[in-house]
Design an enzyme around this catalytic site. Structure first.
Site, PDB file in Angstrom:
ATOM      1  N   HIS A  66      41.271 -50.799 -24.597  1.00  0.00           N
ATOM      2  CA  HIS A  66      40.261 -50.560 -25.634  1.00  0.00           C
ATOM      3  C   HIS A  66      39.752 -49.127 -25.555  1.00  0.00           C
ATOM      4  O   HIS A  66      39.627 -48.550 -24.467  1.00  0.00           O
ATOM      5  CB  HIS A  66      39.112 -51.566 -25.547  1.00  0.00           C
ATOM      6  CG  HIS A  66      38.312 -51.514 -24.279  1.00  0.00           C
ATOM      7  ND1 HIS A  66      37.290 -50.613 -24.077  1.00  0.00           N
ATOM      8  CD2 HIS A  66      38.365 -52.269 -23.158  1.00  0.00           C
ATOM      9  CE1 HIS A  66      36.751 -50.819 -22.889  1.00  0.00           C
ATOM     10  NE2 HIS A  66      37.393 -51.812 -22.305  1.00  0.00           N
ATOM     11  N   ASP A  95      36.778 -48.064 -26.997  1.00  0.00           N
ATOM     12  CA  ASP A  95      35.319 -47.915 -27.028  1.00  0.00           C
ATOM     13  C   ASP A  95      34.732 -47.984 -25.624  1.00  0.00           C
ATOM     14  O   ASP A  95      35.346 -48.528 -24.689  1.00  0.00           O
ATOM     15  CB  ASP A  95      34.667 -48.968 -27.923  1.00  0.00           C
ATOM     16  CG  ASP A  95      34.941 -50.402 -27.464  1.00  0.00           C
ATOM     17  OD1 ASP A  95      36.102 -50.691 -27.078  1.00  0.00           O
ATOM     18  OD2 ASP A  95      34.020 -51.232 -27.495  1.00  0.00           O
ATOM     19  N   GLU A 109      35.886 -53.621 -28.165  1.00  0.00           N
ATOM     20  CA  GLU A 109      36.041 -54.625 -27.106  1.00  0.00           C
ATOM     21  C   GLU A 109      34.713 -54.889 -26.416  1.00  0.00           C
ATOM     22  O   GLU A 109      34.420 -56.034 -26.047  1.00  0.00           O
ATOM     23  CB  GLU A 109      37.084 -54.137 -26.085  1.00  0.00           C
ATOM     24  CG  GLU A 109      37.483 -55.171 -25.042  1.00  0.00           C
ATOM     25  CD  GLU A 109      36.575 -55.188 -23.808  1.00  0.00           C
ATOM     26  OE1 GLU A 109      36.684 -56.132 -23.014  1.00  0.00           O
ATOM     27  OE2 GLU A 109      35.764 -54.261 -23.656  1.00  0.00           O
TER      28      GLU A 109
END
Length: 383
Positions: A70, A72, A134
């Site tokens: 992910h 983020d 996520e």
């Protein structure tokens, strides 16, 4: 070509806290891959502010290995950092910056390995899957996985690079996050019986959650592979009331369930709703017909429990040199991949002991070990 450390410095410079767009980072990755002749697919959110990226290296007429991560990161607000959070700082064998451990370090290693994957023909492809959101409930990756489910040749195995100190992980708990809103009736506190105290009824619901949690913690329900070894229930946020001399008409609280693979977290929500409807609402509506209790799902992801005898477990054991499989307390998108028929393991550089904290770091040694693991994967993919 740039090293994993050099790529990590670029990735850390993008402020991809979940509330922000990740498109600038995705464009950096897309350009990097395109320059090496790799085509990329983007899966945007409804607002067009965020995107997943998916790319395949090698043959497209068969399944392969998916490397998932992910993009983020969690916020740095209110944290006492001693180094710039969005600038890579190296000190004493450690690389500091938000996301170094969770989990841009893994993404950097994957990108640095691309030339090795492309150097010679692969018998099986490697798929790169980089997702968004996520950290707020494994939200972004769902559209990507939904697309993979419809394809003739979906990945055979997924390796999610969450920080495990490169130890092979086959399981984690599932999670359900819920919001409960209690709507009562206000009145002057001197005439409290004429109102419906939303805070007091919320307290009854929270107490009921405690009873459910205690039942889940019974010794006969334990699974020693996990820490804690049972499913947990906790209330994390509550708000309600306007003044002490007003019976509160509104109260809401958020609770979560972190469930063993053998438990269904939705059952906790269903049990609480049944208690509300059978025990509380009749009493509330006897005073005020409009009184109500409403439940809203905030986020959820399934547990992961990969069979130690599965091909996915054998592969990660071969790549890491260890069959000492373990579990982690935090969640990943692994359960979602697994539900889509893609067996999944979790293995990546760094430790979650540093994740989400000020002065987050990954060690240079862990990054080098991840580079070596991916080099072994490239050889395995060539047969």
């Amino acid at each position: 070509m740039p090293t994993s450390r050099e790529i990590l410095a670029q990735l850390i410079a993008f402020d991809t806290v979940s509330r922000n767009s990740n498109l600038a980072l995705i464009e950096y990755i897309r350009s990097y891959l395109t320059e090496q002749g790799v085509d990329c697919e983007l899966f945007f959110d409804d607002a067009g502010r965020k995107a997943n990226l998916y790319a395949t290296l090698g043959p497209r007429d068969r399944g392969g290995i998916c490397l998932s991560g992910h993009t983020d990161v969690v916020p740095v607000d209110g944290q006492a950092w001693t180094v710039p959070p969005f600038e890579l700082t190296e000190q004493n064998g450690r690389l500091y910056g938000r996301g170094t451990a969770d989990m841009k370090g893994y993404i950097a290693c994957v990108l640095a390995a691309v030339p090795a994957f492309l150097a010679r023909p692969l018998r099986l492809p490697v798929h790169l899957a980089f997702s968004y959101d996520e950290e707020v409930g494994c939200l972004g990756v769902r559209s990507l996985i939904a697309a993979l489910e419809q394809r003739e040749h979906k990945p055979l195995v997924c390796i999610i690079g969450e920080p495990t100190e490169l130890k092979p992980v086959l399981g984690h708990k599932g999670k359900l996050a819920m919001r409960c809103q209690v709507h009562g009736a206000a009145c002057h506190s001197a005439y409290a019986p004429q109102g419906v105290n939303a805070i007091e009824y919320a307290a009854k619901l929270i107490g009921r959650l405690g009873e459910i949690g205690a039942a889940l913690a019974a010794p006969e329900r334990h699974d020693a592979r996990f820490d804690p070894p049972y499913s947990t229930v906790q209330t994390g946020v509550i708000s309600g009331g306007r003044a002490l001399n007003i019976v509160p008409a509104e109260c809401q609280f958020d609770f979560e369930v972190r469930a063993l693979p053998s438990d269904d977290p939705q059952q906790v929500a269903d049990d609480l709703r049944e208690y509300a409807e059978a025990e509380l609402l009749p009493k509330m509506r006897a005073v005020k017909a409009e009184a109500d209790i409403r439940f809203t799902a905030l986020s959820a992801y399934p547990a992961l429990a990969t069979d130690p005898q599965a091909e996915a477990a054998g592969l990660i054991a071969q790549l890491t040199g260890s069959r000492e499989f373990s579990t982690v307390a935090y969640g990943t998108e692994g359960g979602l991949f697994d539900q889509a028929g893609i067996p999944t393991v979790v293995c990546g550089p760094g430790s979650m002991e540093q994740g989400h904290k000020p002065d987050e770091f990954v060690s240079v040694e862990q990054l080098a070990r991840c580079d070596a693991m991916l080099a072994r994967l490239a050889e395995w993919l060539r047969g």
